[in-house]
Design an enzyme around this catalytic site. Structure first.
Site, PDB file in Angstrom:
ATOM      1  N   HIS A 189       0.651  -1.273  -0.087  1.00 45.24           N
ATOM      2  CA  HIS A 189      -0.008  -0.266   0.016  1.00 45.24           C
ATOM      3  C   HIS A 189       0.931   1.145   0.025  1.00 45.24           C
ATOM      4  O   HIS A 189       1.654   1.114   0.657  1.00 45.24           O
ATOM      5  CB  HIS A 189      -0.919   0.153   1.354  1.00 45.24           C
ATOM      6  CG  HIS A 189      -1.754   1.165   1.454  1.00 45.24           C
ATOM      7  ND1 HIS A 189      -1.782   1.949   2.369  1.00 45.24           N
ATOM      8  CD2 HIS A 189      -2.634   1.875   0.413  1.00 45.24           C
ATOM      9  CE1 HIS A 189      -2.633   3.083   2.077  1.00 45.24           C
ATOM     10  NE2 HIS A 189      -3.114   2.883   0.808  1.00 45.24           N
ATOM     11  N   SER A 190       0.601   2.215  -0.943  1.00 49.65           N
ATOM     12  CA  SER A 190       1.119   3.488  -0.964  1.00 49.65           C
ATOM     13  C   SER A 190       2.659   3.575  -1.145  1.00 49.65           C
ATOM     14  O   SER A 190       3.206   3.064  -1.649  1.00 49.65           O
ATOM     15  CB  SER A 190       0.464   4.260   0.427  1.00 49.65           C
ATOM     16  OG  SER A 190       0.962   5.722   0.343  1.00 49.65           O
ATOM     17  N   ALA A 191       3.166   4.125   0.190  1.00 52.83           N
ATOM     18  CA  ALA A 191       4.823   4.203   0.132  1.00 52.83           C
ATOM     19  C   ALA A 191       5.443   2.736   0.318  1.00 52.83           C
ATOM     20  O   ALA A 191       6.693   2.502   0.207  1.00 52.83           O
ATOM     21  CB  ALA A 191       5.218   4.952   1.266  1.00 52.83           C
TER      22      ALA A 191
END
Length: 333
Positions: A189-191
């Site tokens: 997820h995301s970073a």
């Protein structure tokens, strides 16, 4: 005086009773010399959980985003079970990690590098509570003072200031986790998204698929002076073919260099239809295609689950938002 059995608080009564096995271990950091003697550099904490009967062929490794921790997968700010429970109940052995310098993965600045800024309420609202029309699934819509936003922020710390080194640590620790557990499917997820690309680069034969939920991007994006995805999809180096002497070569010749570490690995990039990432996430898929990956794109709104922002696993309809992802993983095996 006879003691009576404690009662489960009413606020937790809606949690289903489950039969699972669970435990934890560490991917140790390097032993180095510190001020007090020999210390570890940025170990990685790992929790595992399995249903009474594992029915799926590969385990899942859940990798949280920047400033977060593995609790992003274990519950929601409004007090419901998280996606980790759903994965386990669907028959998967699940590993949840606290990325180095996040959560339980202790990281003293002396050995892991300086921390970046604390994740603020304003930063969280800009990322998770964007005023995009149709974004109606965020349970923290009251702004500063909203108790659900308090719950979200309480779990968030900081990103290490050196993004490239943070990602290099992620790559090393997740690669060594795969050495220990064998082939697995990465859910990022995301970073945490670059962790998937970097882990596949390091352990191609042990990554069976990647579910990249709202991954960091777009390619070559500069978040701040000196904080940039120099290697296209990551700030840390990726192995391209033909090799490049400098990452500047990649940007100068789009599509001319392949990523052998991702070839043959099923990939899906997932976005919420009212997330700020949705406008540029197709660029990540386009870049993956140019690098030789047969990546797919999944917009949850188009998959029948509208109204989600950047953190659909924490939003009010999280139980519905996971269904297209479960279906995709089951389809690719």
């Amino acid at each position: 005086m006879t003691a009576t059995a404690a009662a489960l608080p009413e606020q937790f009564a809606h949690y289903p009773l489950r039969t699972v096995r669970r435990g934890h271990f560490w991917i140790a950091g390097e032993r180095i010399e510190g001020e007090t003697g020999t210390v570890q550099r940025a170990p990685m904490y790992v929790e595992w959980e399995a249903p009474a009967e594992i029915t799926r062929p590969y385990p899942l490794v859940l990798v949280h985003g920047g400033g977060g921790q593995l609790t992003d997968w274990t519950g929601t700010p409004d007090g419901r079970p998280g996606w980790s429970d759903r994965f386990v109940d669907d028959g998967y052995l699940v590993y949840r990690v606290d990325r180095p310098a996040h959560g339980r993965s202790w990281a003293h600045p002396e050995v892991a590098g300086a921390p970046g800024p604390q994740f603020s309420y304003e930063m969280a609202m800009g990322l998770f509570d964007t005023p995009i029309p149709g974004h109606d699934q965020a349970p923290w819509g009251g702004g500063i003072g909203d108790p659900m936003l308090d719950q979200l922020i309480a779990s968030m710390g900081f990103l290490p200031a050196d993004l490239a080194e943070s990602q290099r640590l992620d790559q090393d620790r997740v690669a060594r986790l795969l050495d220990r557990i064998g082939p697995a499917i990465l859910v990022t997820h995301s970073a945490g998204g670059p962790t998937g690309w970097l882990a596949a680069d390091a352990r191609h034969d042990l990554v069976r698929a990647i579910v990249a939920i709202e991954p960091m991007g777009p390619p070559f994006f500069e978040f701040a002076p000196g904080v940039r995805l120099d290697w296209g999809l990551a700030a840390a180096p990726l192995a391209y073919d033909p090799p490049v002497a400098s990452p500047a070569e990649l940007e100068a010749a789009p599509g001319a260099h392949r990523l052998p570490g991702l070839e043959g690995i099923p990939v899906v990039v997932v976005v919420g239809d009212t997330s700020p990432f949705t406008s540029w996430a197709p660029q990540v898929v386009e870049y993956l295609h140019g690098a030789g990956s047969d990546a797919e794109f999944m917009n949850l709104g188009e998959a029948g689950v509208p109204g989600n922002g950047h953190a659909m696993m924490l939003e009010a309809n999280s139980d519905a938002a996971i269904v297209p992802i479960l279906d995709w993983i089951a389809r690719i095996g």
